[in-house]
Design a protein around this motif. Structure first.
Motif, short mmCIF file in Angstrom:
data_model
loop_
_atom_site.label_atom_id
_atom_site.label_comp_id
_atom_site.label_asym_id
_atom_site.label_seq_id
_atom_site.Cartn_x
_atom_site.Cartn_y
_atom_site.Cartn_z
N LEU A 4 0.62 -1.11 0.00
CA LEU A 4 0.26 0.01 -0.04
C LEU A 4 0.87 1.25 -0.05
N ARG A 5 1.95 1.13 0.81
CA ARG A 5 2.97 2.47 0.68
C ARG A 5 3.52 2.71 -0.60
N LEU A 6 4.04 1.38 -1.16
CA LEU A 6 4.62 1.46 -2.58
C LEU A 6 3.40 2.15 -3.63
N VAL A 7 2.38 1.72 -3.34
CA VAL A 7 1.14 2.11 -4.28
C VAL A 7 1.10 3.61 -4.19
N GLU A 8 0.92 4.12 -2.99
CA GLU A 8 0.84 5.44 -2.66
C GLU A 8 1.88 6.43 -2.95
N MET A 9 3.10 5.87 -2.88
CA MET A 9 4.42 6.59 -3.47
C MET A 9 4.39 6.50 -4.87
N GLU A 10 4.05 5.51 -5.58
CA GLU A 10 3.85 5.70 -6.91
C GLU A 10 2.76 6.51 -7.50
N ARG A 11 1.84 6.58 -6.66
CA ARG A 11 0.64 7.40 -6.97
C ARG A 11 1.12 9.02 -6.81
N ARG A 12 1.85 9.25 -5.75
CA ARG A 12 2.28 10.58 -5.57
C ARG A 12 3.39 11.06 -6.51
N GLN A 13 4.26 10.10 -6.96
CA GLN A 13 5.08 10.25 -8.11
C GLN A 13 4.39 10.51 -9.51
N ALA A 14 3.47 9.91 -9.82
CA ALA A 14 2.51 9.89 -10.75
C ALA A 14 1.96 11.25 -10.92
N VAL A 15 1.36 11.65 -9.70
CA VAL A 15 0.65 13.02 -9.69
C VAL A 15 1.82 14.02 -9.73
N ALA A 16 3.08 14.06 -9.32
CA ALA A 16 4.19 15.00 -9.30
C ALA A 16 4.60 14.98 -10.67
N ALA A 17 4.89 13.82 -11.40
CA ALA A 17 5.39 13.94 -12.83
C ALA A 17 4.34 14.83 -13.83
N GLU A 18 2.83 14.38 -13.43
CA GLU A 18 1.96 15.02 -14.22
C GLU A 18 1.82 16.46 -14.10
N ARG A 19 2.17 16.84 -12.82
CA ARG A 19 2.34 18.50 -12.54
C ARG A 19 3.43 19.10 -13.21
N ALA A 20 4.44 18.41 -13.21
CA ALA A 20 5.62 18.86 -13.88
C ALA A 20 5.40 18.90 -15.61
N ALA A 21 5.01 18.13 -16.01
CA ALA A 21 4.43 17.91 -17.32
C ALA A 21 3.67 18.96 -17.76
N VAL A 22 2.60 19.28 -16.93
CA VAL A 22 1.63 20.36 -17.20
C VAL A 22 2.31 21.82 -17.01
N ALA A 23 3.12 21.79 -16.07
CA ALA A 23 3.98 23.07 -15.72
C ALA A 23 4.75 23.34 -17.03
N ARG A 24 5.45 22.12 -17.58
CA ARG A 24 6.39 22.38 -18.80
C ARG A 24 5.57 22.92 -19.98
#
Length: 424
Positions: free
Chosen positions: A196-216
Motif C-alpha cells: 500500500l505504501r508503494l502504491v501510494e508512493m507511485e501515485r504521488r510520483q505520478a501526480v508529481a510527474a503530471e504536475r511537472a508535465a503540465v507546468a512544462r
C-alpha cells in the motif's frame, strides 16, 4: 423410419454436499467460540458420565476451564483461567479428561496467537505448571506402585516425571504453532502495508510527474503565445499609422494585460513545480516539420529569424524532434522578451549520430565574461533538462561577437539494419 422417443429433460443437479469442516468454517466469527465450547462441554459431560466422576473439585475445575473460552476473542486475558483450571483438573483427577486437555491447549493457543503474553513466557508458565502438577501427583502418591517400580530409574523416581515431559512437549508444540501462525499473519500484514505504501508512493510520483508535465507545457505553449500577444500589441502602437488615441490606449492595455498574465503564469508554474521532479514530458507533439510555422509566428510578432539546415535529416524520432522544437521555441521567446527586434539565426546540422543546434541573436546579450548566465527562469532550465534526458549537451551564454548564444548537441540512434540472413 421409426420416430425417436422424446428426450427427457436432464434431472436438476443436486447441490454438492458440504463436509462438516466446511460448514463449521462458514460460521460467523462471533459464533465459533460458542460452538467450540458447546462441543467441549458435551465431550466433558460424556467423559464425566462414563467415568462416574462426582468429585466437586474436578467438576468445578472442568467448568472453569471451559467457560472462559466463550470470550477468548473479545477478552483473551480470561483464558489464563482456562489454562490454570485445566492443570488443576489434571491434578485432582490424574486420569486426564480429554475435554479439559483440549480447553487448556486452546487457552495456550489463544494467549500466544493474541500476544497476550510473550510466547516464551507462555511456554515457560505452561511447563512450570505441568511440573508442579507432576510433583503434586508424586506428593499424593499417585505413582507409588510399590517394589515393581524400583528397577526403573533411581529408586523408581525418574519415571514419575514422564507425564511432565509429555505435557511439556505438547505445551511447547502448541505455543510454537500459534507463534508461527501469528508471525505469518504479521509478515503478511507488513507486506500488505508495504504494498500500500508503494502504491501510494507511485501515485504521488505520478501526480508529481503530471504536475511537472503540465507546468512544462504551460510554459512552452501558453507563455510563448502570450508573449507574442504582448509584443504584437506593443509594436502595433508604433507601427500602425493614423492610430487614434483610444485605439493606442487599447493596445497598451492589451500589452499590459499580457505581461500581467505572464507574471501570473510564472507564479502558477512555481506552484505546479512545488514538490515535483522537473522532468520533461517527451510526448510526440510538435516535430521538425512545425519549425517553419514557429518562425512565421515569430516574424509576425516583429522579430526576424532565419533557419539554415545542413546534412540529411535522420529517421523520425518524436522525443528528439520535440526537444529541438521546444529549444527553438524557448530561444525565440527569450529573444522577443530580452532583445526585441533582434535577428535570430538558427543553424541545424544533421549528422549520422547527432543533431547539432546553434541559435544566436544579435541583441546586446549578457554582460561580458559571462559564458553561462545564472537564471532562475524555467526556460533555460527546461532546455538543459530536455537535452540531458536524451543524453545530449547544452550550453548558453554570450556569443563571440555579442548577443545570446544557445548550443545543443543531441544524439540519436539509427534504426538497426537487417542482417543478410534476414534476422535483425
Amino acid at each position: 423410419m421409426k420416430p425417436r422417443p422424446p428426450t427427457r429433460p436432464p434431472a436438476p443437479a443436486e447441490p454438492p454436499r458440504r463436509s462438516a469442516g466446511s460448514r463449521l468454517g462458514s460460521l460467523p466469527a462471533r459464533a465459533r467460540p460458542a460452538v467450540a465450547v458447546l462441543l467441549l462441554l458435551a465431550l466433558g459431560m460424556l467423559e464425566i458420565t462414563l467415568g462416574g466422576i462426582t468429585s466437586a473439585p474436578v467438576l468445578a475445575t472442568a467448568g472453569a476451564a471451559l467457560l472462559p473460552l466463550l470470550w477468548r476473542r473479545t477478552r483473551p486475558r480470561l483464558v489464563c483461567v482456562t489454562v490454570a483450571a485445566a492443570l488443576l483438573n489434571f491434578l485432582f483427577h490424574p486420569e486426564l479428561l480429554f475435554a479439559a486437555a483440549l480447553a487448556g491447549l486452546m487457552g495456550l493457543y489463544t494467549l500466544t496467537r493474541r500476544r497476550v503474553l510473550h510466547p516464551v513466557l507462555v511456554a515457560g508458565a505452561g511447563v512450570t505448571g505441568a511440573l508442579l502438577v507432576n510433583l503434586g501427583h508424586i506428593a499424593r502418591g499417585v505413582y507409588d506402585l510399590g517394589e515393581a517400580q524400583a528397577a526403573l530409574g533411581t529408586g523408581g523416581r525418574l519415571s514419575h516425571f514422564t507425564e511432565a515431559f509429555v505435557l511439556s512437549v505438547v505445551i511447547v508444540a502448541t505455543v510454537s504453532a500459534a507463534d508461527a501462525l501469528r508471525s505469518r499473519e504479521d509478515s503478511r500484514r507488513e507486506r500488505r502495508a508495504a504494498q500500500l505504501r508503494l502504491v501510494e508512493m507511485e501515485r504521488r510520483q505520478a501526480v508529481a510527474a503530471e504536475r511537472a508535465a503540465v507546468a512544462r507545457e504551460l510554459h512552452d505553449i501558453v507563455a510563448h503565445s502570450v508573449s507574442v500577444i504582448a509584443v504584437r500589441a506593443e509594436s502595433a502602437t508604433y507601427t500602425t499609422p493614423l492610430l487614434s488615441p483610444q485605439a493606442r490606449d487599447g493596445f497598451q492595455q492589451i500589452a499590459e494585460s499580457a505581461r500581467s498574465t505572464l507574471n501570473e503564469l510564472r507564479s502558477l508554474l512555481d506552484v505546479l513545480r512545488e514538490d515535483a521532479e522537473d522532468r520533461a514530458a517527451l510526448a510526440p507533439q510538435p516535430d521538425l516539420d512545425a519549425l517553419p510555422e514557429l518562425l512565421e509566428t515569430h516574424r509576425s510578432a516583429g522579430g526576424d529569424a532565419e533557419l539554415r539546415t545542413t546534412g540529411v535529416r535522420p529517421p523520425r524520432s518524436a522525443p528528439l524532434e520535440l526537444t529541438v522544437y521546444r529549444t527553438v521555441q524557448e530561444a525565440l521567446t527569450n529573444a522577443r522578451r530580452h532583445a526585441p527586434g533582434a535577428a535570430v539565426r538558427i543553424d541545424l546540422d544533421y549528422a549520422a549520430d547527432r543533431i547539432a543546434l546553434r541559435i544566436l541573436d544579435d541583441g546586446p546579450g549578457p554582460a561580458r565574461n559571462t559564458r553561462r548566465p545564472e537564471s532562475t527562469g524555467h526556460g533555460l532550465i527546461g532546455m538543459r533538462e530536455r537535452a540531458a534526458l536524451l543524453g545530449g549537451r547544452f550550453s548558453c551564454g554570450r556569443g563571440p561577437a555579442g548577443g545570446f548564444l544557445i548550443e545543443a548537441e543531441l544524439p540519436h540512434r539509427a534504426a538497426p539494419k537487417p542482417s543478410p540472413g534476414g534476422s535483425p
